[in-house]
Motif scaffolding. Sequence first.
Motif, PDB file in Angstrom:
ATOM      1  N   GLN A 135      -9.248   0.495   1.309  1.00 63.14           N
ATOM      2  CA  GLN A 135      -9.747   1.853   1.436  1.00 63.14           C
ATOM      3  C   GLN A 135     -10.388   2.090   2.804  1.00 63.14           C
ATOM      4  O   GLN A 135     -10.239   3.162   3.402  1.00 63.14           O
ATOM      5  N   ALA A 136     -11.086   1.084   3.305  1.00 69.97           N
ATOM      6  CA  ALA A 136     -11.797   1.251   4.573  1.00 69.97           C
ATOM      7  C   ALA A 136     -10.897   1.076   5.782  1.00 69.97           C
ATOM      8  O   ALA A 136     -11.340   1.322   6.913  1.00 69.97           O
TER       9      ALA A 136
ATOM     10  N   LEU B 236       0.837  -1.195   0.000  1.00 68.24           N
ATOM     11  CA  LEU B 236       0.000   0.000   0.000  1.00 68.24           C
ATOM     12  C   LEU B 236       0.873   1.247   0.000  1.00 68.24           C
ATOM     13  O   LEU B 236       2.008   1.232   0.476  1.00 68.24           O
ATOM     14  N   LEU B 237       0.308   2.319  -0.521  1.00 71.69           N
ATOM     15  CA  LEU B 237       0.883   3.652  -0.401  1.00 71.69           C
ATOM     16  C   LEU B 237      -0.060   4.471   0.473  1.00 71.69           C
ATOM     17  O   LEU B 237      -1.234   4.644   0.135  1.00 71.69           O
ATOM     18  N   ALA B 238       0.438   4.940   1.595  1.00 70.71           N
ATOM     19  CA  ALA B 238      -0.378   5.677   2.556  1.00 70.71           C
ATOM     20  C   ALA B 238      -0.079   7.163   2.442  1.00 70.71           C
ATOM     21  O   ALA B 238       1.072   7.587   2.549  1.00 70.71           O
ATOM     22  N   THR B 239      -1.113   7.944   2.204  1.00 65.92           N
ATOM     23  CA  THR B 239      -0.982   9.394   2.133  1.00 65.92           C
ATOM     24  C   THR B 239      -1.158   9.990   3.526  1.00 65.92           C
ATOM     25  O   THR B 239      -2.134   9.689   4.217  1.00 65.92           O
TER      26      THR B 239
ATOM     27  N   GLY C 101       0.051  -2.437 -10.611  1.00 69.70           N
ATOM     28  CA  GLY C 101      -0.771  -1.463 -11.308  1.00 69.70           C
ATOM     29  C   GLY C 101      -1.417  -0.437 -10.395  1.00 69.70           C
ATOM     30  O   GLY C 101      -2.047   0.500 -10.872  1.00 69.70           O
ATOM     31  N   GLY C 102      -1.271  -0.609  -9.078  1.00 72.24           N
ATOM     32  CA  GLY C 102      -1.810   0.368  -8.150  1.00 72.24           C
ATOM     33  C   GLY C 102      -3.239   0.128  -7.721  1.00 72.24           C
ATOM     34  O   GLY C 102      -3.865   1.020  -7.137  1.00 72.24           O
ATOM     35  N   GLY C 103      -3.784  -1.052  -7.984  1.00 74.18           N
ATOM     36  CA  GLY C 103      -5.145  -1.336  -7.578  1.00 74.18           C
ATOM     37  C   GLY C 103      -5.249  -1.571  -6.082  1.00 74.18           C
ATOM     38  O   GLY C 103      -4.276  -1.900  -5.402  1.00 74.18           O
TER      39      GLY C 103
ATOM     40  N   ASP D 232      -3.815   3.542  -0.942  1.00 75.65           N
ATOM     41  CA  ASP D 232      -3.925   3.082  -2.320  1.00 75.65           C
ATOM     42  C   ASP D 232      -2.934   1.952  -2.540  1.00 75.65           C
ATOM     43  O   ASP D 232      -1.975   1.783  -1.785  1.00 75.65           O
ATOM     44  N   GLY D 233      -3.162   1.179  -3.589  1.00 78.67           N
ATOM     45  CA  GLY D 233      -2.262   0.089  -3.895  1.00 78.67           C
ATOM     46  C   GLY D 233      -0.901   0.578  -4.348  1.00 78.67           C
ATOM     47  O   GLY D 233      -0.780   1.600  -5.018  1.00 78.67           O
ATOM     48  N   ASN D 234       0.127  -0.149  -3.957  1.00 82.71           N
ATOM     49  CA  ASN D 234       1.487   0.152  -4.390  1.00 82.71           C
ATOM     50  C   ASN D 234       1.674  -0.435  -5.782  1.00 82.71           C
ATOM     51  O   ASN D 234       1.677  -1.655  -5.956  1.00 82.71           O
TER      52      ASN D 234
END
Length: 802
Positions: free
Chosen positions: A105-106, A74-77, A97-99, A87-89
């Motif tokens: 999300q939750a 994951l990429l955490a903002t 692909g970043g899905g 979001d997906g890494n």
Amino acid sequence: MEEHKLKVLDPEEGVSRRSFLELLGAGLVAGGIAACEPPRGEILPYSRQPREVTPGKPQVYATSIVERGYASGLLATSWSGRPTKLDGNPEHPATLGGGSSIHHQAAVFGLYDPTRARTIRRGKQSGSWTSFFTELQESLAPDSRPHFLLEPTSSPLSIEQIRRIRKRLPSATFHFYDPVDHSAELAAARRAFGKLAIQRLHLDRAQVIAAFDADFLMDRPFHIRYAYEYATHRRVRSTSDGMSRLYVAEGEVTVTGAIADHRIRTRPSRIPDLLLDLLGAIARGRARLAPERVAGHGDLLAGVKDRASSPWIDVLADDLLAHQGAGLVAIGPRQPEEAHVLVHALNAILGNLGQTVTFTDPVLFEAGTESHGLAPLAESLQRGEVDALMILGVDPVYTAPADLELESLLPKAKLRIYSGLHENTTSRACEWFIPAVHFLEQWGDARAYDGTLSLIQPLIRPLYGGHSASEILAAAAGDPAPDDRSMLRYRYVKVAEDTWERALRHGFFSGALPPLGVRLNPDAARAAVGALVQRSPVLGLELSLRPDPKLGAGEHGSNDWLIELPDPITRLAWGNAAAMSLATASKLGLRETQVIELAAAGRSIRIPVLPVMGMADDLVSVNLGWGNGAHPREEEHGLFSAKVAPVGVNAFPLRTNQAPWIVGGATAQKAARKAFPYAAAERVEESLAITQTNLDMQDRPILLTNTLEGFRAVPDFVSPTTTPSPISTANPGPTPGSSGACRSTSRPASDATPAWWPARRRTTRPRSAGSTHSRAGRCTGSASIAIGSARATTTCACFRSR
């Protein structure tokens, strides 16, 4: 099914609107201050973001989430130390692909959930880590018999702590439990290939995909990667591009089945019969098989070549034979072990092994051994051989098969310890409760499904204190003040500092497990086929239990975002229901929202009815994960009292150790009110929160479909046209292939719709204007088929005539 109650103030307090807003503002300020505390230790930002923190600009960090023991990147903002988005890494193999999924999300809500546990508890009194550690060490004497119940893990750090405990306490016993059990897959691989192995699908290499009760786009460990590969292989950019073809056989309507090119509805217990029919159809076409693939399987093919098969199976067999080495047969984890062996045999005969299907060593610790499952623990508790029981993360009282009666057995353990994010039914049966930390608050590691070693790094200091599972295991190993960051760095002390920082920036160490060389055992395949042929059919009404697409097996039952999210197929929110086909509901004399008494395996539940178009007949499907009794509690959280009631119906009482997924001989009867004084509490009608009841597009060009052949003939069929809309239903419709406007007709939803579509590959593209036909006005005979709980649907009259 009880109504979900939002957190409210007691109306008797007489709080005014202004006072309420003042209290609300105070709570937000307090939560905001706590949320902005930095994490313990240094964390490194994602490499594509600047090192310096710029006010007003977010930073992105790479981390991982662990689901059922497998890691996803994951990429955490983070805004000023507060995580706000996941979001997906795109570089991680599990989220290529970043899905991301709805659970990713939750997960942010899970971090800030005000109902999370906050204090260590001993009985009904608050405790401390020091007192907990002292009592734990006293109970873990050299001659004691401690048992540990954990979620399946692939974490090298946790595995190291387990080995430390076993070295210190040779009599310690570890159990790993996941309600969504995949043991049949591992057992089948051992029978078919003589070794434990997990299967990896390569959808980007497959031209023909056959899924039997396998929703690989939704509920498999690698499902985001599979969705990316499938979508990439289906994307048409020019008229020279091809598309893979998807066949699905299933009882319920799943996400994978909803987008299938060919779909047949059948009860889950009939899946092995369809596989035998497919093997027979391939046996009749054995002349098209390579001689080296037929060698050793002559008896197997000869024994089934006379089996009669449906046209759907014949079309599938012909397609697989035409794409040998580029086909793929997949099966879901709910099917029996023999069916999995048969699928391995089909892939071997068709030349798919090593091409579209590969195998690797299991990633989960001690996968395929007796340590996975609750039965050994239940037997030890029954014999009184458990001096101390430590449960980390799982909720066995809620999710255990009903015939194990684990709730009544737990008190036989002399000391019971539980750790989790929330108090639940299991924690109430334990003496000690240790709050856990959210994955965005901890350091750790885990492996992805393909073996990629992934890292977990925190973005915030624990909001409510708590300890990670690795810290609690370290305490059991004798460490009085464990720190997950120090333990993690020590675990990788031999890794160079620059390599370590690079791995933190990207979220993982590069490198996956190599594929295994496997060879099918013909004797195992013949034995599996023989066992399936002699199976007794399931008579009467069949009950299908499956994890909920949103709540899973209940692990997300406290996440209000997911509770409010509509089901991807039925659009049902805030609960579950007994889904059945329209024909089955009519046969039983039932209607939507009517509460029934659903009985199986000697137990029953009360649940509302939801007719669903596209389901198999004589089948009732109920999603697990709802109605968790853990949440009807009242806890003080600062200025507010959180009151949460369970949502939905708990279907785990219908689940047994021998039949965890598919139960035959079920009964469904209209529920009746009991005699006074219980009549007022009994419901015979239950409102269902369905967010979309109309699936008719009213001839509006919201989404257009076409065949691949039609796209190649008219590549710009999605261009705006001057076709008038809506089209009058009074106009006569043309025959397929003729020119002119096509008549759309609304009709009652009926299970008379053909169970499988014409053998055509379809491409879907949005547009802003136009009709559902080609620009020249020629009817292609195809139309969008909406599957859901609506009472009516609209299809092209030409399509129905075919």
